[in-house]
Design a protein around this motif. Structure first.
Motif, mmCIF file in Angstrom:
data_model
loop_
_atom_site.group_PDB
_atom_site.id
_atom_site.type_symbol
_atom_site.label_atom_id
_atom_site.label_comp_id
_atom_site.label_asym_id
_atom_site.label_seq_id
_atom_site.Cartn_x
_atom_site.Cartn_y
_atom_site.Cartn_z
ATOM 1 N N ALA A 373 0.795 -1.164 -0.132
ATOM 2 C CA ALA A 373 -0.189 -0.063 0.191
ATOM 3 C C ALA A 373 0.804 1.310 -0.062
ATOM 4 C CB ALA A 373 -0.947 -0.164 1.080
ATOM 5 N N ILE A 374 2.000 1.207 0.771
ATOM 6 C CA ILE A 374 2.759 2.242 0.680
ATOM 7 C C ILE A 374 3.532 2.745 -0.679
ATOM 8 C CG2 ILE A 374 5.151 3.180 1.459
ATOM 9 C CD1 ILE A 374 4.313 1.905 4.455
ATOM 10 N N THR A 471 1.781 11.577 3.311
ATOM 11 C CA THR A 471 3.237 11.165 3.804
ATOM 12 C C THR A 471 3.849 12.590 4.289
ATOM 13 O OG1 THR A 471 3.694 9.833 1.724
ATOM 14 C CG2 THR A 471 5.588 10.788 2.787
ATOM 15 N N ILE A 472 4.098 12.559 5.539
ATOM 16 C CA ILE A 472 4.655 13.581 6.276
ATOM 17 C C ILE A 472 6.307 13.186 6.402
ATOM 18 C CG2 ILE A 472 4.890 15.047 8.653
ATOM 19 C CD1 ILE A 472 1.684 13.877 8.901
ATOM 20 N N ILE A 483 -2.857 5.877 5.369
ATOM 21 C CA ILE A 483 -3.771 5.752 4.488
ATOM 22 C C ILE A 483 -5.290 5.798 4.952
ATOM 23 C CG2 ILE A 483 -4.703 4.213 2.782
ATOM 24 C CD1 ILE A 483 -1.715 3.063 2.234
ATOM 25 N N TYR A 484 -5.811 6.807 4.361
ATOM 26 C CA TYR A 484 -7.451 7.235 5.023
ATOM 27 C C TYR A 484 -8.238 6.519 3.910
ATOM 28 C CZ TYR A 484 -4.863 10.700 7.834
ATOM 29 O OH TYR A 484 -4.263 11.319 8.489
ATOM 30 N N ASN A 485 -9.618 6.191 4.316
ATOM 31 C CA ASN A 485 -10.452 5.861 3.449
ATOM 32 C C ASN A 485 -11.231 7.326 3.252
ATOM 33 O OD1 ASN A 485 -12.471 6.228 5.557
ATOM 34 N ND2 ASN A 485 -12.913 4.342 5.646
ATOM 35 N N ARG A 486 -12.256 7.312 2.321
ATOM 36 C CA ARG A 486 -13.196 8.300 1.969
ATOM 37 C C ARG A 486 -13.692 9.124 3.099
ATOM 38 N NH1 ARG A 486 -17.354 5.499 -1.708
ATOM 39 N NH2 ARG A 486 -15.426 4.280 -2.219
#
Length: 707
Positions: A373-374, A471-472, A483-486
């Motif tokens: 995922a990254i 990404t920070i 990673i966020y969902n909607r």
């Protein structure tokens, strides 16, 4: 006598004397014939032979003299050379002897000087040590005297300031109380007058209508039965719920027009009208409560804090008390009794054993999935995403929730019960949104500003299925990837250190579905009531009453109950039943003023030991997650208290980061308002204005197996 004089006397002089002595002797030999001739009276002339002999003798004498002189000169020269050689040797020996003596004298002088210097140094050191000891003693005495004077002055000043502050606070509190009481009395009087007036007008109108109706009915009756007068019974005036008054004559609080909640300031005394909370009456004595606290596993009763008006210990029990009263307690007691009759699962001894139901192959596959995922290709966007708010949410029963890639169990997949619940946005304040989910209010905060603080770069990528990757980049190359969902729910969060090593903080695989559900429901309602089987002291720590506790050891302890699966961070935030699985620290040394979320620096120091324990845990595993919970007392509206409590949690989290260096990504925050009171009272109560810390790592990510 000099050396040269001695040499001449012993060598040169004897040689020269010999030559001088030999010359007269040779002359005497030559002259003897002449002497003989004279003696005989002869006057003969010397012959040529004699002259020749004489000449030879003279030549020999001269040669002898020259030889003697030459020999003497050679001897003199040899003697002088020998004398010079001996003189040089003696001079050399004398110089060497003189040098040796000088070196010995120099060495002796140096040794004497060193000895004298050492003695002087020793004496100087002893004198300096004595003088230093005397000076130190004098300085200590002076410092002690000054410290005592300063302490005395400080105590007097602190006492004076405290007295003045207390006096000012008392006067201000009295003034505010009088003003609030006056305003409340005036408002209550005005509302009572208006309500009484409205009630009187309504009652008069209804009475007039009833009187008029009664007269019309009486006229109709008289017309129908003219020969017999039928008395009409006077009906009482109909009084609505809004017009009812308590039996003591006081005016009941009326809801606002239209049924909407009137705004109120948190913890300021204005409480909105609502359904009364069913009263829970504890029938146990303080001694019985204390005995239960020491060994809760021996009872099926609701465990409460052994203090006056102590609320239930477990937040899930508090929820039940808020909705069901005594009957709820009785029902839960019966369920616990049924659980006791079954074979009890042993208490977890480690984080790994707490997640025993999660298959090992599933745990091992998590790092590869997260890495994929990254590295997933996405579309770079310039601005931070704005997450959607769901219009409805599905409450799914526990069987279906457990049927995920984590538990991988489809035995009961045919039992699906979905209850649709409406979701509405009540208000957005700063970066917090208050939502109504069914009949309950919740607050959702955005922790991204706190995570982005002191970052060098932040960028976003849009991924498939409505997901967003944030990404920070921190100084030194540390990266925080989320990673966020909607809906803004965290699917996964990782930290990649300077050495390139990745640490998983949060992982919620079920949120990766094509149609993700929002985490707005309490999935813990499907679990049976929890039985606390460890002493209360090992489950809750109050920093004020137990300041010497080993907080590192306490926070390192595993959950007190098995963890069915890996939950999302929002599921943990929204479920008291899930949070009950892990222990908690009540930061009751951090107290908040009414309506305030500020932490005084004098109280911030009381967090040091807890912060050090958290740092020690993170040194061992940088992927740990802590939940910071904010709470208020019961004074004020639900909405304002929710926002205030969330601000309190955020204040403590920011303080832990800025003062004690706890990374912000390891801290999750959530406000609960007045929902989980520590002391059961609707009045202002300092103990209810608090912050709580839990280590929730085992609930929100798979842990590595110990095998």
């Amino acid at each position: 006598m000099t050396f040269r004089s001695k040499l001449f006397a012993t060598v040169a002089f004897p040689v020269l004397s010999a030559s001088l002595i030999a010359t007269p002797a040779l002359a005497d030999a030559l002259m003897k014939p002449f002497e003989v001739a004279q003696d005989s009276g002869e006057q003969a002339q010397p012959s040529e032979e004699e002259l020749l002999q004489q000449r030879q003798a003279e030549e020999q004498q001269r040669a002898a003299e020259e030889e003697a002189q030459r020999a003497a000169e050679e001897q003199q020269k040899a003697a002088e050379q020998e004398a010079q050689r001996q003189a040089e040797e003696q001079q050399k020996a004398a110089e060497e002897e003189a040098q040796r003596q000088a070196e010995e004298q120099q060495r002796a002088a140096e040794e004497e000087a060193q000895r004298a210097a050492e003695e002087q140094q020793k004496a100087a050191d002893e004198e300096a040590q004595r003088a230093a000891a005397e000076q130190q003693k004098a300085a200590d005495e002076e410092a002690q005297r000054q410290a005592e004077e300063q302490q005395k002055a400080a105590d007097e000043e602190a006492q004076r300031a405290a007295a003045e502050q207390q006096k000012a606070a008392d006067e201000e509190a009295q003034r505010q109380a009088e003003e609030q009481q006056k305003a409340a009395d005036e408002e209550a009087q005005r509302a009572a007058a208006e309500q009484q007036k409205a009630a009187d007008e309504e009652a008069q109108r209804q009475a007039e209508e009833q009187r008029k109706a009664a007269e019309e009915q009486q006229q109709q009756t008289e017309q129908q039965q003219p020969a017999e007068e039928q008395p009409v019974e006077q009906q009482p005036a109909i009084v609505t719920d809004e017009q009812q008054q308590p039996a003591d004559g006081s005016t009941a609080e009326q809801p606002a027009e239209g049924g909407t909640e009137q705004p109120a300031t948190a913890e300021t005394g204005e409480t909105p009208a609502g359904e009364p909370v069913p009263e829970v009456v504890d029938t146990l004595s303080p001694e019985e409560k204390q005995a239960i606290a020491e060994d809760p596993g021996k009872t099926d009763e609701t465990v409460v804090l052994p203090v006056e008006n102590g609320a239930a210990v477990l937040d899930s029990d508090k929820d039940a008390d808020n909705t069901g009263g005594r009957m709820s307690r009785e029902e839960r007691r019966k369920q616990r009794e049924e659980l006791r009759a079954q074979e009890e699962v042993p208490l977890p001894v480690s984080d790994d054993s707490a997640q025993a139901e999660i298959p090992q192959e599933v745990r091992e596959a998590v790092p590869q999935k997260i890495e994929a995922a990254i590295k997933e290709e996405g579309q770079r966007v310039d601005a931070a995403p704005v997450f959607a708010v769901p219009e409805t949410t599905n409450i799914v029963n526990n069987t279906v929730i457990n049927n995920t890639v984590i538990n991988n169990n489809t035995v009961n997949n045919n039992t699906v019960n979905n209850n649709v619940t409406q979701v509405n946005v009540v208000e957005t304040i700063d970066n917090r949104t208050v939502l109504s989910v069914g009949n309950q209010l919740i607050v959702r905060g955005d922790d991204r500003p706190r995570l982005r603080r002191d970052s060098e770069e932040v960028y976003y990528d849009e991924l498939a299925r409505g997901r967003t990757r944030e990404t920070i980049v921190r100084p030194g190359g540390v990266q925080i990837i989320t990673i966020y969902n909607r809906y803004g729910d965290v699917i996964q969060r990782s930290r990649i250190g300077r050495d390139g090593r990745e640490y998983i903080l949060v992982y919620a695989p079920e949120l990766e579905d094509d149609a993700p559900r929002p985490d707005l429901v309490d999935v813990g309602y499907e679990l049976p009531p929890m039985r606390l089987r460890i002493p209360l002291r090992d489950y809750i720590v109050d920093t004020s009453s137990d300041p010497d506790r080993d907080y590192y050891e306490f926070l390192s302890e595993p959950p007190v109950e098995r963890v069915e699966r890996v939950y999302t961070i929002n599921e943990v935030k929204q479920s008291a039943r899930l949070r009950d699985k892990v222990r908690r620290i009540d930061l009751d040394t951090v107290t908040f003023a009414t309506g305030s979320a500020e932490v005084p620096m004098s109280q911030a120091r009381t967090l040091r030991k807890v912060a050090e324990a958290m740092s020690k845990i993170l040194d061992k595993d940088p992927g740990e997650t802590f939940l910071i919970e904010g709470h208020t007392d019961a004074v004020g509206s639900d909405k304002s208290n929710l926002v205030l409590s969330d601000r309190r949690a955020d204040s403590v989290a920011s303080l832990l980061t800025e003062v004690y260096g706890i990374p912000p990504e390891n801290l999750q925050t959530q406000g609960y308002g007045e929902r989980f009171l520590k002391v059961r009272t609707q009045s202002a109560e300092q103990q209810n204005r608090r912050v709580t810390i839990r280590r929730v790592t085992t609930l929100v990510r798979p842990v590595a197996s110990a095998n």
